[in-house]
Design an enzyme around this catalytic site. Structure first.
Site, mmCIF file in Angstrom:
data_model
loop_
_atom_site.group_PDB
_atom_site.id
_atom_site.type_symbol
_atom_site.label_atom_id
_atom_site.label_comp_id
_atom_site.label_asym_id
_atom_site.label_seq_id
_atom_site.Cartn_x
_atom_site.Cartn_y
_atom_site.Cartn_z
ATOM 1 N N CYS A 2 -34.973 110.017 56.304
ATOM 2 C CA CYS A 2 -34.334 110.032 55.767
ATOM 3 C C CYS A 2 -33.106 111.737 55.322
ATOM 4 O O CYS A 2 -33.910 112.505 56.357
ATOM 5 C CB CYS A 2 -34.905 110.119 54.072
ATOM 6 N N ARG A 27 -29.169 110.258 61.720
ATOM 7 C CA ARG A 27 -30.751 109.949 61.512
ATOM 8 C C ARG A 27 -31.691 108.921 61.587
ATOM 9 O O ARG A 27 -32.120 108.720 61.272
ATOM 10 C CB ARG A 27 -31.327 111.611 60.462
ATOM 11 N N TRP A 74 -34.347 105.782 54.519
ATOM 12 C CA TRP A 74 -34.922 104.857 55.857
ATOM 13 C C TRP A 74 -36.194 104.150 54.763
ATOM 14 O O TRP A 74 -36.802 105.165 54.636
ATOM 15 C CB TRP A 74 -34.801 105.529 57.006
ATOM 16 N N ASN A 98 -37.551 113.225 52.044
ATOM 17 C CA ASN A 98 -37.777 112.063 52.703
ATOM 18 C C ASN A 98 -39.339 112.635 52.924
ATOM 19 O O ASN A 98 -40.270 113.018 52.761
ATOM 20 C CB ASN A 98 -37.820 113.562 53.615
ATOM 21 N N GLY A 99 -39.971 111.294 53.637
ATOM 22 C CA GLY A 99 -41.360 111.395 53.914
ATOM 23 C C GLY A 99 -41.944 109.971 53.624
ATOM 24 O O GLY A 99 -41.314 109.531 53.234
ATOM 25 N N GLU A 480 -38.608 103.453 80.045
ATOM 26 C CA GLU A 480 -37.295 104.191 79.500
ATOM 27 C C GLU A 480 -36.361 102.694 79.712
ATOM 28 O O GLU A 480 -35.771 103.112 78.316
ATOM 29 C CB GLU A 480 -36.876 105.552 79.862
ATOM 30 N N LYS A 484 -34.449 101.346 75.754
ATOM 31 C CA LYS A 484 -33.323 101.666 75.530
ATOM 32 C C LYS A 484 -32.520 100.404 75.279
ATOM 33 O O LYS A 484 -31.570 100.412 73.916
ATOM 34 C CB LYS A 484 -32.570 102.426 77.224
ATOM 35 N N GLU A 487 -34.027 98.838 71.653
ATOM 36 C CA GLU A 487 -33.828 99.188 70.280
ATOM 37 C C GLU A 487 -32.016 99.546 70.666
ATOM 38 O O GLU A 487 -31.774 99.248 69.103
ATOM 39 C CB GLU A 487 -34.132 100.830 70.614
ATOM 40 N N HIS A 503 -50.297 91.224 89.326
ATOM 41 C CA HIS A 503 -51.156 90.858 88.598
ATOM 42 C C HIS A 503 -50.911 89.705 86.902
ATOM 43 O O HIS A 503 -51.396 90.106 85.528
ATOM 44 C CB HIS A 503 -52.002 92.068 87.700
ATOM 45 N N LYS A 603 -33.788 108.487 63.087
ATOM 46 C CA LYS A 603 -32.524 110.329 64.378
ATOM 47 C C LYS A 603 -34.828 111.121 64.573
ATOM 48 O O LYS A 603 -35.440 111.417 65.729
ATOM 49 C CB LYS A 603 -32.435 110.155 64.805
#
Ligand code: F6R
Length: 608
Positions: A2, A27, A74, A98-99, A480, A484, A487, A503, A603
């Protein structure tokens, strides 16, 4: 996550708030809102989805107040609807947050027991109601906030405005960042300096537990015990960074293409190129020689940068490395060596789990070294020493240039540790430094492969699952790559150490499954290629990222090949990150996904 912007200004504040919120779009958010005072009364506009929906509402219902708070949300508690969007309001105040308020259920139950009626599903409304409840016994907003804050548990940044108080804004921070911006007869609140850059370059960050009372001409900072405190005001350079996409369609594309320049700039900061030596731009508060173990912790892409660095620290400095994702490390009760070094990596410097892991390490007597992009962040401020990555603001939610700049800094640190510990001779260290100096050029060459990568990405658009394989540092790079792709394209992807294939995951291979093999020409190359042959034998759809001759040498006809330039392989993970990023970017783009703001992602992850 947020974003918060507050303005105590002289012009109509709501449109300015909405404009400033756009600088926080990167963000990640799913609804937005703004509140102001019109003739002393709280008036709000809120909208689901992107900020343009809020801006459209503001066009049809202009708000004229010169004080306003705004928010991009968010969702954590309650769906991303207009009703759950911030600001939340009562007849006495409006608040943005926020939070997470961890004890919101108890507080809500307590207040519902008193007959207070809640209108939303959010944790934030509890804050609005709690301060309003305090206002019933004191008419003073400052006292009400001072009484309410100690009742809240969790991580939060808050900004309040009050009915009938056109020259008053109150901010509070615990865990999530908040900054005051100082203007000429104006004051601002923002969740980062970037949001406030159009208004002012003079910023004061609240410390954890602080709260602040603002008028247009004054500020009163208080700590958690309500003592008056002075906090350092600083000039920021956030405004110097143009937050635009240049000639690119997306911030992510721009940031991928910036990498030769930013990695070069970072290396120039850490290397004496003429002497082919690492020249750290700071003095370390510990001696590499004394260390028995290095503990690394971070989240997501930053964690994977640390994972690659583990190979470098172990190889060049013979220093055992323990690495874990911060969300596990913080609760594992890991024993830490006496006088040990703990290293944290974070682009934003605000990631809640990484910060908690840092605090755990500090409590357990570790020296704290952090590799950060935002040097004014909480992680930076709580570290004994920071190694800045200097990548400039990263706006795309998917981390790209911060990753390669983190790797550049970590490579320099590993060489420096090797020299200090006597495990790297001067000549070998000089050879490694010269390899690093060539890295920006290799990134450029890798970027020239973009047209071929775009064609290969077309294949991935049809996949529902993708497997990435690599060995050595190409293994965390494979992780990575899978991260990527997941997401931004929402295609399921997994990565395995190529040697692990037989395996278990080899059972997945069929002609529908793209398998991306990352194989720099290092001592493990032949082994990776053997694993690739095993995939080919089962009809797997191979995409090979390796040097020019590799596809031909493999004898496999018709495999897709991203042909990388020839290079020594010590730090190949840095240029090899480029095709990995571009494959994800083009796949998402061709699928029509929102590349810069993928669904559900934020973000700067300031909650657990
Ligand atoms: C992935 C990504 C995230 C971040 C992670 C840590 O592209 O960007 O996985 O790397 O959330 O963020 P920072 O580095 O800000 O601590």
């Amino acid at each position: 996550m947020c974003g918060i912007v507050g303005i105590l200004g002289r012009e109509k504040a709501a449109p300015l708030v909405v404009e400033a919120l756009k600088r926080l779009e990167y963000r990640g958010y799913d609804s937005a809102g703004v509140a102001t005072l019109e003739d002393g009364h709280i008036t709000r506009l809120r909208a689901e989805g992107k900020l343009r929906n809020l801006a459209n509402k503001l066009d049809t219902h202009p708000l004229k107040g010169t004080i306003a708070i705004g928010h991009t949300r968010w969702a954590t508690h309650g769906k991303p609807t207009a009703n759950n969007a911030h600001p939340h309001a009562t007849d006495k105040l409006a608040v943005v947050h926020n939070g997470i308020i961890e004890n919101f259920r108890e507080l809500r139950k307590m207040m519902e027991g008193e007959g207070i009626v809640f209108k939303t599903e959010t944790d934030t409304e509890v804050v609005a109601q709690l301060v309003t409840r305090e206002l019933a016994t004191t008419n003073d907003p400052r006292t009400a906030v001072a009484r309410a804050l100690p009742q809240l548990r969790g991580a939060f940044a808050l900004a309040f405005i009050f009915e009938g108080e056109p020259d008053l804004m109150i901010g509070a921070r615990q865990g999530a960042p908040l900054a005051v911006g100082h203007g000429d007869g104006e004051m601002y609140l923002g969740s980062d300096a970037l949001a406030l850059a159009p208004f002012t370059d003079t910023i004061t960050y609240l410390d954890d537990g602080d709260w602040v009372v603002l008028t247009r001409t004054d500020h009163d900072f208080r700590d958690a015990k309500n003592n008056k405190v002075a906090r350092k005001t600083q000039k920021t350079s956030a405004g110097a960074f143009l937050v635009d996409k240049g000639n690119h369609r997306h911030f992510m594309a721009k940031e991928i293409h910036e990498q030769p320049e930013v990695v070069g700039r970072t290396l120039a900061h850490y290397l004496d190129m003429a002497k082919a030596e690492v020249a750290l731009p700071f003095t370390l508060p510990f001696d590499w020689k004394d260390l028995t173990r290095l503990t690394i912790s971070a989240c997501g892409t930053a964690y994977l940068a640390g994972y690659i660095a583990k190979y470098w620290f172990e190889r060049y400095a013979r220093l055992p490395v323990e690495i874990d994702v911060a969300s596990e490390f913080r609760y594992r009760e890991a024993p830490l060596p006496e006088k040990g070094l703990a290293l944290f990596i974070s682009q934003s410097g605000e990631t809640a789990d990484t910060l908690a892991a840092l605090r755990y390490a500090k409590e357990n007597g570790q020296k704290i070294l952090s590799v950060v992009n935002v040097t004014t962040s909480t992680i930076a401020r709580e570290s004994d020493i920071i190694a800045p990555i200097l990548s400039g603001p990263e706006i795309g939610v998917a981390s790209t240039k911060a990753f390669t700049c983190q790797l550049a800094v970590l490579a320099c640190l590993a060489i420096s540790a090797g020299v200090a510990r006597g495990t790297l001779g001067r000549d070998e260290a000089a050879r490694l430094v010269n390899e690093l100096i060539l890295t920006p050029g290799r990134i450029s060459e890798a970027l020239h492969r973009e047209p071929a990568i775009r064609d290969i990405a077309q294949r991935l658009t049809k996949a529902t699952d993708v497997l990435y394989l690599g060995r050595g540092t190409a293994y965390p790079l494979a992780l990575e790559g899978a991260l990527k792709l997941k997401e931004i394209s929402y295609i399921h992807a997994e990565a395995y150490a190529a040697g692990e294939l037989k395996h278990g995951p080899i059972a997945l291979i069929d002609e529908k499954m793209p398998v991306i093999v990352i194989a720099p020409h290092d001592p493990l190359y032949e082994k990776t290629i053997s694993n690739m042959q095993e995939v080919a034998a089962r009809g797997g759809n191979i995409i090979l990222i390796a040097e020019d001759e590799a596809a031909e040498q493999s004898g496999l006809a018709g495999i897709a090949h991203v042909a990388m330039p020839a290079m020594a392989t010590d730090f190949a993970a840095i240029p090899y990150a480029v095709p990995v990023q571009l494959l994800a970017y083009w796949t998402a783009f061709l699928l029509g996904k929102d590349v810069d703001q993928p669904r559900n992602l934020a973000k700067s992850v300031t909650v657990e």
